[in-house]
Motif scaffolding. Structure first.
Motif, PDB file in Angstrom:
ATOM      1  N   VAL A  28      14.111   8.234  -3.020  1.00 12.37           N
ATOM      2  CA  VAL A  28      12.872   7.940  -4.012  1.00 12.37           C
ATOM      3  C   VAL A  28      11.727   7.735  -2.948  1.00 12.37           C
ATOM      4  N   GLU A  29      12.001   7.880  -1.743  1.00 15.29           N
ATOM      5  CA  GLU A  29      10.621   7.900  -0.867  1.00 15.29           C
ATOM      6  C   GLU A  29       9.884   6.965  -0.673  1.00 15.29           C
ATOM      7  N   PRO A  30      10.384   5.664  -0.589  1.00 13.81           N
ATOM      8  CA  PRO A  30       9.666   4.255  -0.700  1.00 13.81           C
ATOM      9  C   PRO A  30       8.467   4.001   0.357  1.00 13.81           C
ATOM     10  N   ALA A  31       7.476   3.509   0.105  1.00 11.99           N
ATOM     11  CA  ALA A  31       6.462   3.184   1.040  1.00 11.99           C
ATOM     12  C   ALA A  31       7.224   2.396   2.163  1.00 11.99           C
ATOM     13  N   VAL A  32       8.038   1.281   1.411  1.00 10.13           N
ATOM     14  CA  VAL A  32       8.809   0.395   2.675  1.00 10.13           C
ATOM     15  C   VAL A  32      10.261   0.307   2.142  1.00 10.13           C
TER      16      VAL A  32
ATOM     17  N   GLY B 172      18.388   6.795  -8.839  1.00 14.36           N
ATOM     18  CA  GLY B 172      17.041   6.382  -8.823  1.00 14.36           C
ATOM     19  C   GLY B 172      16.047   7.275  -9.492  1.00 14.36           C
ATOM     20  N   LEU B 173      16.184   8.639  -9.093  1.00 12.69           N
ATOM     21  CA  LEU B 173      15.094   9.372  -9.333  1.00 12.69           C
ATOM     22  C   LEU B 173      15.179   9.751 -11.048  1.00 12.69           C
ATOM     23  N   GLU B 174      16.118   9.549 -11.650  1.00 16.11           N
ATOM     24  CA  GLU B 174      16.237   9.973 -12.997  1.00 16.11           C
ATOM     25  C   GLU B 174      15.295   9.450 -14.067  1.00 16.11           C
ATOM     26  N   TRP B 175      15.397   8.008 -13.950  1.00 18.65           N
ATOM     27  CA  TRP B 175      14.421   7.245 -14.761  1.00 18.65           C
ATOM     28  C   TRP B 175      12.871   7.655 -14.555  1.00 18.65           C
ATOM     29  N   ARG B 176      12.696   8.252 -13.240  1.00 23.01           N
ATOM     30  CA  ARG B 176      11.128   8.645 -12.744  1.00 23.01           C
ATOM     31  C   ARG B 176      10.930   9.990 -13.185  1.00 23.01           C
TER      32      ARG B 176
ATOM     33  N   GLY C  97      18.945  14.843  -3.516  1.00 22.57           N
ATOM     34  CA  GLY C  97      19.901  14.139  -3.198  1.00 22.57           C
ATOM     35  C   GLY C  97      20.882  14.683  -2.089  1.00 22.57           C
ATOM     36  N   GLU C  98      20.684  16.230  -1.973  1.00 21.76           N
ATOM     37  CA  GLU C  98      21.630  16.711  -0.915  1.00 21.76           C
ATOM     38  C   GLU C  98      20.903  16.569   0.476  1.00 21.76           C
ATOM     39  N   ALA C  99      19.435  16.722   0.530  1.00 20.13           N
ATOM     40  CA  ALA C  99      18.924  16.348   1.594  1.00 20.13           C
ATOM     41  C   ALA C  99      19.061  14.874   2.420  1.00 20.13           C
ATOM     42  N   MET C 100      19.287  13.910   1.478  1.00 17.00           N
ATOM     43  CA  MET C 100      19.496  12.700   1.758  1.00 17.00           C
ATOM     44  C   MET C 100      20.903  12.422   2.390  1.00 17.00           C
ATOM     45  N   LEU C 101      21.897  13.211   1.777  1.00 17.23           N
ATOM     46  CA  LEU C 101      23.268  13.093   2.088  1.00 17.23           C
ATOM     47  C   LEU C 101      23.286  13.688   3.679  1.00 17.23           C
ATOM     48  N   ALA C 102      22.568  14.913   3.727  1.00 18.53           N
ATOM     49  CA  ALA C 102      22.599  15.373   5.136  1.00 18.53           C
ATOM     50  C   ALA C 102      22.032  14.502   5.985  1.00 18.53           C
ATOM     51  N   LEU C 103      20.978  14.012   5.810  1.00 15.06           N
ATOM     52  CA  LEU C 103      20.238  12.931   6.643  1.00 15.06           C
ATOM     53  C   LEU C 103      21.114  11.899   7.294  1.00 15.06           C
ATOM     54  N   VAL C 104      21.960  11.335   6.054  1.00 14.50           N
ATOM     55  CA  VAL C 104      23.047  10.048   6.664  1.00 14.50           C
ATOM     56  C   VAL C 104      24.302  10.945   7.225  1.00 14.50           C
ATOM     57  N   GLY C 105      24.500  12.047   7.149  1.00 11.77           N
ATOM     58  CA  GLY C 105      25.881  12.742   7.622  1.00 11.77           C
ATOM     59  C   GLY C 105      26.763  12.645   6.744  1.00 11.77           C
TER      60      GLY C 105
ATOM     61  N   HIS D 156       1.050  -1.156   0.068  1.00 11.13           N
ATOM     62  CA  HIS D 156      -0.104   0.119   0.099  1.00 11.13           C
ATOM     63  C   HIS D 156       0.846   1.227  -0.046  1.00 11.13           C
ATOM     64  N   ALA D 157       1.161   1.834  -1.096  1.00 10.23           N
ATOM     65  CA  ALA D 157       1.901   2.916  -1.350  1.00 10.23           C
ATOM     66  C   ALA D 157       1.036   4.354  -1.156  1.00 10.23           C
ATOM     67  N   PRO D 158       1.561   5.537  -0.632  1.00 12.22           N
ATOM     68  CA  PRO D 158       0.773   6.410  -0.078  1.00 12.22           C
ATOM     69  C   PRO D 158       0.550   7.199  -1.582  1.00 12.22           C
ATOM     70  N   PRO D 159      -0.618   7.846  -1.871  1.00 13.23           N
ATOM     71  CA  PRO D 159      -0.774   8.494  -3.021  1.00 13.23           C
ATOM     72  C   PRO D 159      -0.020   9.510  -3.550  1.00 13.23           C
ATOM     73  N   ASP D 160       0.236   9.635  -4.707  1.00 18.13           N
ATOM     74  CA  ASP D 160       0.830  10.733  -5.198  1.00 18.13           C
ATOM     75  C   ASP D 160       0.723  12.154  -4.543  1.00 18.13           C
ATOM     76  N   ASP D 161       1.803  12.938  -4.165  1.00 16.09           N
ATOM     77  CA  ASP D 161       1.459  14.029  -3.573  1.00 16.09           C
ATOM     78  C   ASP D 161       1.899  15.290  -4.487  1.00 16.09           C
ATOM     79  N   GLY D 162       1.785  15.077  -5.614  1.00 10.13           N
ATOM     80  CA  GLY D 162       2.095  16.171  -6.395  1.00 10.13           C
ATOM     81  C   GLY D 162       3.538  16.460  -7.306  1.00 10.13           C
ATOM     82  N   ARG D 163       4.413  15.531  -6.368  1.00 11.36           N
ATOM     83  CA  ARG D 163       5.725  15.806  -7.043  1.00 11.36           C
ATOM     84  C   ARG D 163       5.894  15.493  -8.533  1.00 11.36           C
ATOM     85  N   ALA D 164       7.058  15.791  -8.996  1.00 12.53           N
ATOM     86  CA  ALA D 164       7.260  15.517 -10.281  1.00 12.53           C
ATOM     87  C   ALA D 164       7.706  14.098 -10.335  1.00 12.53           C
TER      88      ALA D 164
END
Length: 265
Positions: A164-168, A113-117, A128-136, A76-84
């Motif tokens: 890619v903000e996956p459901a799981v 993983g975002l390119e082909w989407r 990408g920069e936000a996720m790198l900040a998240l993992v330090g 059960h993936a959350p619905p699209d929130d308007g992102r490209a």
């Protein structure tokens, strides 16, 4: 901080009557039989079992990299929130080895993983920069994979999956190849990230102590063919102490269960 588990909501992952049989050279090998599992929003579930029992195979089925012989797997993936790039993908997988592309920088590996989407270049860079900040690892964005330590490579792999903000988030023994000091550090980082993001996690490991330290619930996969032999809910709040006698008791219970199941084979 402990992530919130929404037990009343529909499961993020729902597995019903799952069986998987391989056929090679005229012979049949039944790997999984009649497996049922539900993983709820925000839950961290660890799967343990002996080597070769089918833990990684189960993740491959969830990722749609292998087709079940019977039963169903729904996410059960959350619905699209308007992102490209459309709605949120169902799952992302972090492997035991980081599997980074050596010809791409750290940042470009995270955004791969975002390119082909169809995500725009600006949005890819932002996420990408936000996720790198998240993992330090913000300061390593321009480096190449060969310039990183093993622990840093796994952090980049985790950032790539989270981008890619996956459901799981599926994790297949992601820390098993690392030294104990690095492994424990990444376990703590994963708990911090999970608390910050509320991500649902399905984590495969052969390390029982790791399972009870990280997970809300531990599932024992056992048998030939394999099924769910037992489940243990680790009812202790995060953050946890590795030396906590309560965790040791949970680990002892799991070892007894695995030993009993092995002797029944």
């Amino acid at each position: 901080m402990t992530a919130t588990v929404e037990r009343g909501a529909a499961p993020v992952v729902g597995i019903r009557g799952l069986s998987l049989t391989y056929e090679r050279g005229g012979s049949r090998t039944e790997v999984l039989r009649n497996l049922d599992l539900a993983v709820h929003p925000g839950e961290f579930v660890a799967i343990v079992g002996e080597s070769g029992v089918g833990k990684s195979t189960l993740l491959r089925v969830i990722m749609n990299l292998a087709s079940p012989s019977a039963g169903t797997v729904t996410i059960h993936a959350p619905p699209d929130d308007g992102r490209a790039g459309g709605g949120r993908p169902e799952s992302a997988l972090v492997f035991q080895d980081a599997r980074l592309l050596p010809w791409r920088s750290v940042l470009d590996n995270v955004t791969f993983g975002l390119e082909w989407r169809g995500v725009s270049r600006a949005e890819r860079r932002r996420r990408g920069e936000a996720m790198l900040a998240l993992v330090g690892l913000s300061e390593l964005a321009a480096r190449w994979p060969h310039q990183l330590s093993g622990g840093q490579r796994q952090r980049v792999s985790l950032a790539r999956a989270l981008a890619v903000e996956p459901a799981v988030l599926l994790m297949d023994e992601p820390f098993s190849a690392l030294d104990s000091f690095t492994r424990e550090g990444l376990q703590d980082e994963l708990l911090r990230i999970r608390a910050a993001t509320g991500r649902t996690v399905l984590f495969v490991t052969h390390d029982i102590d790791e399972a009870v330290y990280l997970a809300d619930r531990v599932v024992v996969l056992a048998g030939q063919p394999a099924g769910i032999a037992a489940e243990i809910r680790v009812d202790t709040a995060q953050p946890r102490r590795r030396a906590d006698p309560v965790l040791s008791a949970f680990a002892h219970q799991l070892r007894l269960e695995l030993s009993r199941r092995s002797s029944d084979l």
